[in-house]
Design a protein around this motif. Sequence first.
Motif, PDB file in Angstrom:
ATOM      1  N   UNK A 311     -15.841   3.386  -2.781  1.00  0.00           N
ATOM      2  CA  UNK A 311     -15.619   3.450  -3.930  1.00  0.00           C
ATOM      3  C   UNK A 311     -13.438   4.133  -4.506  1.00  0.00           C
ATOM      4  N   UNK A 312     -13.392   4.653  -3.328  1.00  0.00           N
ATOM      5  CA  UNK A 312     -12.122   4.423  -3.484  1.00  0.00           C
ATOM      6  C   UNK A 312     -10.864   3.006  -3.210  1.00  0.00           C
ATOM      7  N   UNK A 313     -11.870   2.308  -2.469  1.00  0.00           N
ATOM      8  CA  UNK A 313     -10.896   1.187  -1.449  1.00  0.00           C
ATOM      9  C   UNK A 313     -11.130   0.723  -2.827  1.00  0.00           C
ATOM     10  N   UNK A 314     -12.478   0.020  -3.876  1.00  0.00           N
ATOM     11  CA  UNK A 314     -11.953  -0.255  -4.950  1.00  0.00           C
ATOM     12  C   UNK A 314     -11.511   0.378  -6.111  1.00  0.00           C
ATOM     13  N   UNK A 315     -11.637   1.370  -6.471  1.00  0.00           N
ATOM     14  CA  UNK A 315     -10.560   1.979  -7.463  1.00  0.00           C
ATOM     15  C   UNK A 315      -8.856   1.738  -6.686  1.00  0.00           C
ATOM     16  N   UNK A 316      -8.854   2.025  -5.687  1.00  0.00           N
ATOM     17  CA  UNK A 316      -7.217   0.743  -5.137  1.00  0.00           C
ATOM     18  C   UNK A 316      -6.595  -0.006  -4.807  1.00  0.00           C
ATOM     19  N   UNK A 317      -8.309  -1.016  -5.278  1.00  0.00           N
ATOM     20  CA  UNK A 317      -7.503  -2.285  -4.771  1.00  0.00           C
ATOM     21  C   UNK A 317      -7.574  -2.802  -7.057  1.00  0.00           C
ATOM     22  N   UNK A 318      -8.072  -2.525  -7.845  1.00  0.00           N
ATOM     23  CA  UNK A 318      -8.293  -2.383  -8.966  1.00  0.00           C
ATOM     24  C   UNK A 318      -6.944  -1.138  -8.878  1.00  0.00           C
ATOM     25  N   UNK A 319      -5.952  -0.548  -8.960  1.00  0.00           N
ATOM     26  CA  UNK A 319      -5.192  -0.509  -9.228  1.00  0.00           C
ATOM     27  C   UNK A 319      -3.453  -1.153  -8.712  1.00  0.00           C
ATOM     28  N   UNK A 320      -3.846  -1.891  -7.815  1.00  0.00           N
ATOM     29  CA  UNK A 320      -2.679  -2.430  -7.366  1.00  0.00           C
ATOM     30  C   UNK A 320      -3.346  -4.046  -7.700  1.00  0.00           C
ATOM     31  N   UNK A 321      -4.125  -4.354  -8.080  1.00  0.00           N
ATOM     32  CA  UNK A 321      -3.748  -5.635  -9.165  1.00  0.00           C
ATOM     33  C   UNK A 321      -3.885  -5.413  -9.872  1.00  0.00           C
ATOM     34  N   UNK A 322      -3.512  -4.309 -10.955  1.00  0.00           N
ATOM     35  CA  UNK A 322      -2.961  -4.397 -12.023  1.00  0.00           C
ATOM     36  C   UNK A 322      -1.590  -3.842 -11.905  1.00  0.00           C
ATOM     37  N   UNK A 323      -0.523  -4.110 -10.707  1.00  0.00           N
ATOM     38  CA  UNK A 323       0.206  -3.830 -10.884  1.00  0.00           C
ATOM     39  C   UNK A 323       0.940  -4.640 -10.401  1.00  0.00           C
ATOM     40  N   UNK A 324       0.689  -5.769  -9.784  1.00  0.00           N
ATOM     41  CA  UNK A 324       0.841  -6.964  -8.955  1.00  0.00           C
ATOM     42  C   UNK A 324       0.596  -7.909 -10.530  1.00  0.00           C
ATOM     43  N   UNK A 325       0.058  -7.491 -11.396  1.00  0.00           N
ATOM     44  CA  UNK A 325      -0.433  -8.084 -12.966  1.00  0.00           C
ATOM     45  C   UNK A 325       1.190  -7.698 -13.250  1.00  0.00           C
ATOM     46  N   UNK A 326       1.400  -6.745 -13.408  1.00  0.00           N
ATOM     47  CA  UNK A 326       2.875  -6.643 -14.332  1.00  0.00           C
ATOM     48  C   UNK A 326       3.603  -6.621 -13.173  1.00  0.00           C
ATOM     49  N   UNK A 327       3.595  -7.363 -12.456  1.00  0.00           N
ATOM     50  CA  UNK A 327       5.044  -8.267 -11.177  1.00  0.00           C
ATOM     51  C   UNK A 327       5.661  -6.716 -10.310  1.00  0.00           C
ATOM     52  N   UNK A 328       4.970  -5.699  -9.488  1.00  0.00           N
ATOM     53  CA  UNK A 328       4.805  -4.515  -8.949  1.00  0.00           C
ATOM     54  C   UNK A 328       4.421  -5.157  -8.193  1.00  0.00           C
ATOM     55  N   UNK A 329       5.540  -4.802  -6.289  1.00  0.00           N
ATOM     56  CA  UNK A 329       4.838  -4.473  -5.848  1.00  0.00           C
ATOM     57  C   UNK A 329       4.950  -3.393  -4.340  1.00  0.00           C
ATOM     58  N   UNK A 330       3.311  -3.247  -4.331  1.00  0.00           N
ATOM     59  CA  UNK A 330       2.912  -1.564  -4.428  1.00  0.00           C
ATOM     60  C   UNK A 330       3.332  -1.264  -3.092  1.00  0.00           C
ATOM     61  N   UNK A 331       3.761  -2.616  -2.579  1.00  0.00           N
ATOM     62  CA  UNK A 331       4.615  -2.160  -1.251  1.00  0.00           C
ATOM     63  C   UNK A 331       6.063  -1.814  -1.339  1.00  0.00           C
ATOM     64  N   UNK A 332       6.744  -2.128  -2.262  1.00  0.00           N
ATOM     65  CA  UNK A 332       8.032  -1.227  -2.292  1.00  0.00           C
ATOM     66  C   UNK A 332       7.999  -0.034  -3.108  1.00  0.00           C
ATOM     67  N   UNK A 333       6.663   0.700  -3.372  1.00  0.00           N
ATOM     68  CA  UNK A 333       6.780   1.877  -3.843  1.00  0.00           C
ATOM     69  C   UNK A 333       6.929   2.825  -3.352  1.00  0.00           C
ATOM     70  N   UNK A 334       6.932   2.897  -2.076  1.00  0.00           N
ATOM     71  CA  UNK A 334       6.845   4.397  -1.145  1.00  0.00           C
ATOM     72  C   UNK A 334       5.897   4.737  -1.212  1.00  0.00           C
ATOM     73  N   UNK A 335       4.700   4.406  -1.657  1.00  0.00           N
ATOM     74  CA  UNK A 335       2.977   4.720  -2.055  1.00  0.00           C
ATOM     75  C   UNK A 335       2.740   6.196  -0.875  1.00  0.00           C
TER      76      UNK A 335
END
Length: 425
Positions: A311-335
Motif C-alpha cells: 500500500x505504501x508502494x502504491x501511495x508513493x507511486x501516486x505521489x510521484x506521478x502527481x509530481x511528474x504531471x506538475x513538471x517536478x522530478x522527484x529524484x531532484x528533490x533530495x527526498x
Amino acid sequence: MKVQVEELSPIEKKLSIEVDSARVVEELNRAYAALSGQVKMPGFRQGKVPRRILEQKYREQVEDDVIQRVVQRAYLDAVREHKVEAVASPQVTNSGLKPGAPFSFEARVEVKPKVEAKDFEGLSLTKVDTAVADDAVNQQIESMRQNLGRIEPVTDRDTAAQDDQVTIDFEAKVDGNAFPGSKADGIGVRVQDGDLIQGNIPQLAGVKVGESKDVEYTFAQDYQAEEVRGKTAVFHITVKELKKAVVPELNDDFAKQTGVAQTVDELRAKVRSDLEKAKKNQATVDERDGLIKALLEKNPFDVPRAMVERAIDSMMEGAFRQMQRQGIDPRQLGLDFNRLRDEMREKATLEVKGTLLFEAIAQQQNIQASDEDVEKRIEDLAIEANQPVAQVKKFFKGPDERLGLSLRLREEKTIEFLKGRAKYS
C-alpha cells in the motif's frame, strides 16, 4: 508430498512440507544430466563426464539449485492445494538433501486475514458540509487574477510599499561573522508578511531605492545550516529596484483570459462548480476514512506487513506521478524515501484494513457490481476525460483492469450501504 499447515497467528502460517525421495532423485538426475552436457573436462568427451566426477566438483552447487526448484514447486502446489492466501514470499528453512531420504522444509508466510465484520450498522459519522461560500469563490477568482497578472517596474515612486516585489543585495552576519550563503546580489523578495528565508520582508516598506536597512532574523532550531541554528543574524539589505504586480480588472475580458468562461457571471459559476466538486470529492474521502475508523473500533484486527508495504508502494507511486504531471522530478528533490515511507505507514495500514473490512461486508451482504454497473462507469469516465467511450473501453479490456474497476464499484456500493445505515451528527 505431505503437507501440514499450522496457523501461527491470524496473519501468518507455517507449512511443513515433505517431498518424496523419488521426486528429489528425479530432479538430481535431470540436473546432473544437464550439467554433463555443458561441462568440458580433460580426458572426457562433452556429455560423457561420469557423474561421480561431477559430484566431486559441483555437488554443493547442484544440490542448492535442486533445493531451490523443489521448494518453489512444492510450495506453490501446497499453497494451491490447501488454499493458503499468501501475501508475500515465504521464509524457507531446510536441513539439506539426504541420500535416499525425503526432502523436508518449512515455509513461514504472511497470509491475508479472515475478516468477519460485525456491528457495522448504525455507525456514528460526522456530516460533512459541502456548501461553497461566496467568500471562497471570490478568493479563488482573486487568485486567478493574481496568477494572470504581470510584473512591471515601479516608475511613479522610489520608496518600497506593501506588496511590492523588490530586488535587493544583502549581507548577513551572526555574532559579527559571515556564514555560508550570507551574501548575495540581485535577489528578488516581496514586501509582505511572512518568513524572511522564504523571501518575505515587510520591514522594507518605506525604504528608498539605493538605501539600506538592517533586519534581524532568528533561524529555526532545525535549520539546515548547523552554524546558524537557533541564532539571530543581522541582514544588511540594500534596495536596488522596485517592481509591482499589475493584475487585470475583474471584467468580461479577464473572464475570457482565464480560458474557462466568456463573462464574469460564467466565471463565477464555473469556479463555484469546481469548488463544489472538490469539496464533494474531499467529503467522499473524509466519509470513507470516518467509516474505516468507526468500523475498526468495533472490528480490530492485524494486517500483514507485506500488504502495508505494498500500500505504501502504491501511495508513493501516486505521489510521484502527481509530481511528474506538475513538471517536478522527484529524484531532484533530495527526498528521504525511508522517512517518507514511515510517515505513510499509518495511513497505509488504515487503507489496508479498510479495504479488507469493506470486502468482508460486501461478501456478508452479497453486494456486487454488475456488468451493467461497470459499463456505466466506463461511460462516465469517458465523459469526464472527454474521450470516446471506445477508447476508454480499450483500457478496461483486460481482465485485471476490468476486475479492478468492478472491485472499486463494489466498494463504493458497500460504502453507500453503510452510510445509509449510519447515524450522523
